[in-house]
Design an enzyme around this catalytic site. Structure first.
Site, PDB file in Angstrom:
ATOM      1  N   SER A 140       0.843  -1.207   0.000  1.00 22.23           N
ATOM      2  CA  SER A 140       0.000   0.000   0.000  1.00 22.23           C
ATOM      3  C   SER A 140       0.866   1.241   0.000  1.00 22.23           C
ATOM      4  CB  SER A 140      -0.883   0.013   1.248  1.00 22.23           C
ATOM      5  OG  SER A 140      -1.505   1.262   1.402  1.00 22.23           O
ATOM      6  N   TYR A 155      -0.831  -0.682  10.426  1.00 18.94           N
ATOM      7  CA  TYR A 155      -1.052  -1.028   9.010  1.00 18.94           C
ATOM      8  C   TYR A 155       0.122  -0.521   8.158  1.00 18.94           C
ATOM      9  CZ  TYR A 155      -3.389  -1.072   4.407  1.00 18.94           C
ATOM     10  OH  TYR A 155      -3.718  -1.276   3.083  1.00 18.94           O
TER      11      TYR A 155
HETATM   12  N1  LIG Z   1      -8.775  -0.686  -1.017  1.00 18.55           N
HETATM   13  C1  LIG Z   1      -7.786   0.164  -0.839  1.00 18.55           C
HETATM   14  O1  LIG Z   1      -7.986   1.389  -0.786  1.00 18.55           O
HETATM   15  C2  LIG Z   1      -6.378  -0.351  -0.726  1.00 18.55           C
HETATM   16  C3  LIG Z   1      -5.319   0.551  -0.883  1.00 18.55           C
HETATM   17  C4  LIG Z   1      -4.023   0.079  -0.781  1.00 18.55           C
HETATM   18  C5  LIG Z   1      -3.787  -1.252  -0.524  1.00 18.55           C
HETATM   19  N2  LIG Z   1      -4.829  -2.105  -0.357  1.00 18.55           N
HETATM   20  C6  LIG Z   1      -4.524  -3.502  -0.078  1.00 18.55           C
HETATM   21  O2  LIG Z   1      -5.152  -4.296  -1.051  1.00 18.55           O
HETATM   22  C7  LIG Z   1      -5.407  -5.579  -0.496  1.00 18.55           C
HETATM   23  C8  LIG Z   1      -6.826  -5.988  -0.842  1.00 18.55           C
HETATM   24  O3  LIG Z   1      -7.738  -5.093  -0.248  1.00 18.55           O
HETATM   25  P1  LIG Z   1      -9.197  -4.857  -0.860  1.00 18.55           P
HETATM   26  O4  LIG Z   1      -9.306  -3.433  -1.175  1.00 18.55           O
HETATM   27  O5  LIG Z   1      -9.476  -5.865  -1.883  1.00 18.55           O
HETATM   28  O6  LIG Z   1     -10.083  -5.109   0.463  1.00 18.55           O
HETATM   29  P2  LIG Z   1     -11.183  -6.223   0.762  1.00 18.55           P
HETATM   30  O7  LIG Z   1     -11.553  -6.034   2.209  1.00 18.55           O
HETATM   31  O8  LIG Z   1     -12.262  -6.163  -0.264  1.00 18.55           O
HETATM   32  O9  LIG Z   1     -10.403  -7.594   0.566  1.00 18.55           O
HETATM   33  C9  LIG Z   1      -9.561  -8.137   1.534  1.00 18.55           C
HETATM   34  C10 LIG Z   1      -9.934  -9.588   1.722  1.00 18.55           C
HETATM   35  O10 LIG Z   1      -8.982 -10.225   2.565  1.00 18.55           O
HETATM   36  C11 LIG Z   1      -9.675 -11.198   3.310  1.00 18.55           C
HETATM   37  N3  LIG Z   1      -8.919 -11.572   4.502  1.00 18.55           N
HETATM   38  C12 LIG Z   1      -8.751 -10.857   5.637  1.00 18.55           C
HETATM   39  N4  LIG Z   1      -8.024 -11.554   6.521  1.00 18.55           N
HETATM   40  C13 LIG Z   1      -7.720 -12.743   5.925  1.00 18.55           C
HETATM   41  C14 LIG Z   1      -6.986 -13.883   6.342  1.00 18.55           C
HETATM   42  N5  LIG Z   1      -6.399 -13.938   7.559  1.00 18.55           N
HETATM   43  N6  LIG Z   1      -6.883 -14.931   5.488  1.00 18.55           N
HETATM   44  C15 LIG Z   1      -7.463 -14.893   4.254  1.00 18.55           C
HETATM   45  N7  LIG Z   1      -8.172 -13.825   3.817  1.00 18.55           N
HETATM   46  C16 LIG Z   1      -8.293 -12.767   4.643  1.00 18.55           C
HETATM   47  C17 LIG Z   1     -10.991 -10.521   3.677  1.00 18.55           C
HETATM   48  O11 LIG Z   1     -11.996 -11.471   4.043  1.00 18.55           O
HETATM   49  C18 LIG Z   1     -11.314  -9.794   2.378  1.00 18.55           C
HETATM   50  O12 LIG Z   1     -12.128 -10.571   1.550  1.00 18.55           O
HETATM   51  C19 LIG Z   1      -5.133  -5.485   0.988  1.00 18.55           C
HETATM   52  O13 LIG Z   1      -3.891  -6.104   1.270  1.00 18.55           O
HETATM   53  C20 LIG Z   1      -5.052  -4.006   1.236  1.00 18.55           C
HETATM   54  O14 LIG Z   1      -4.202  -3.705   2.306  1.00 18.55           O
HETATM   55  C21 LIG Z   1      -6.114  -1.697  -0.459  1.00 18.55           C
END
Ligand SMILES: NC(=O)c1ccc[n+]([C@@H]2O[C@H](COP(=O)([O-])OP(=O)(O)OC[C@H]3O[C@@H](n4cnc5c(N)ncnc54)[C@H](O)[C@@H]3O)[C@@H](O)[C@H]2O)c1
Length: 249
Positions: A140, A155
């Site tokens: 991120s 985080y």
């Molecule tokens: N959405 C944003 O703005 C953003 C920005 C930068 C980085 N990210 C990163 O992108 C990645 C995906 O995020 P997203 O936006 O798709 O969010 P999201 O919440 O839609 O997806 C994350 C998924 O991870 C799953 N998860 C959580 N803990 C888990 C575990 N212990 N084992 C298996 N699965 C688990 C959750 O159930 C969820 O479905 C993350 O690593 C997040 O840090 C997101």
């Protein structure tokens, strides 16, 4: 077809708007057989149904070493040797430093950093046996800039750790034909922050982004495709920014 006949594992495929689900869709469209992993049972079933055959969905907690190993063994038995792993499972809590308790700290570090480590550890022996493989770690912008939208120091620390982990794995595994890279998305327009990102906050953020909008899960999925495919065959150990110019180094 950039991933024809490849087996790709994608973690964190929960909701339809997740980065993991978008990545799984893009990989499937490029010819991969995709194994979708999530900790949430309903999400696992929904993601399996959404992609259909020959793709498979698996319930697994990426922060649990035994579950990671078991799940990867099942995937190899069901779909064949793993060619690509995308570590996208993650969690965030917008909590100030003075309010972060041990349980929340552990949850955030364990899901984001330990989960990326353990899933990589589970696939590497299979990739080494093949003499090839590809790992993409979803970090991120928070790991580069310290975040800042909400207090989330745990985080930011976990996401920063992912950069070091990906670079170390890139060095260690290059002689085995395994490439490892990280992506650093800026704010993505989905529900990762569970409603805390209000439309007012999104508007204010978009105004600060040179390209004038938040990112989409598809923007990140496309970058993952680039890194996971031979389009990036001479690239390992990099951090690919996907932030619309919000952070220009
Ligand atoms: N959405 C944003 O703005 C953003 C920005 C930068 C980085 N990210 C990163 O992108 C990645 C995906 O995020 P997203 O936006 O798709 O969010 P999201 O919440 O839609 O997806 C994350 C998924 O991870 C799953 N998860 C959580 N803990 C888990 C575990 N212990 N084992 C298996 N699965 C688990 C959750 O159930 C969820 O479905 C993350 O690593 C997040 O840090 C997101």
């Amino acid at each position: 077809m950039l991933l024809k006949d490849k087996v790709a594992v994608v973690t964190g495929v929960g909701s339809d708007s997740s980065i993991g689900r978008a990545t799984a869709r893009v990989f499937a469209a490029q010819g991969a057989r995709v194994a979708l992993i999530d900790i949430d049972m309903e999400a696992v079933q929904a993601s399996g149904t959404a992609l259909g055959e020959p793709h498979r969905a698996y319930l697994s907690d990426v922060s649990d070493a035994a579950q990671c190993r078991r799940t990867i063994s099942h995937i190899v038995a069901d779909l064949g040797p793993v060619d690509v792993l995308v570590n996208s499972a993650g969690i965030v809590h917008g909590t100030r430093i003075t309010e972060i308790g041990a349980d929340e700290y552990n949850e955030v570090l364990d899901t984001n950093l330990r989960g990326t480590f353990l899933m990589s550890q589970a696939v590497v022996p299979h990739m080494q046996a093949q003499g090839s493989g590809n790992i993409v770690c979803v970090s991120s912008i928070a790991g580069q800039s310290g975040g800042g939208v909400f207090g989330s120091s745990h985080y930011a620390a976990a996401k920063s750790g992912i950069f070091g982990l990906a670079k170390a794995l890139a060095r260690e595994l290059a002689p085995h034909g395994i490439r490892v890279n990280a992506v650093a998305p800026g704010p993505i327009d989905n529900d990762f922050t569970k409603g805390r990102m209000t439309s007012d906050i999104k508007r204010e953020l978009a105004a600060k982004i040179p390209l004038g909008r938040l990112g989409t899960p598809q923007d990140v999925a496309n970058a993952c495709l680039f890194l996971a495919s031979d389009l990036s065959s001479y690239i390992t150990g990099i951090v690919l920014d996907i932030n619309g110019g919000l952070l220009i180094h």
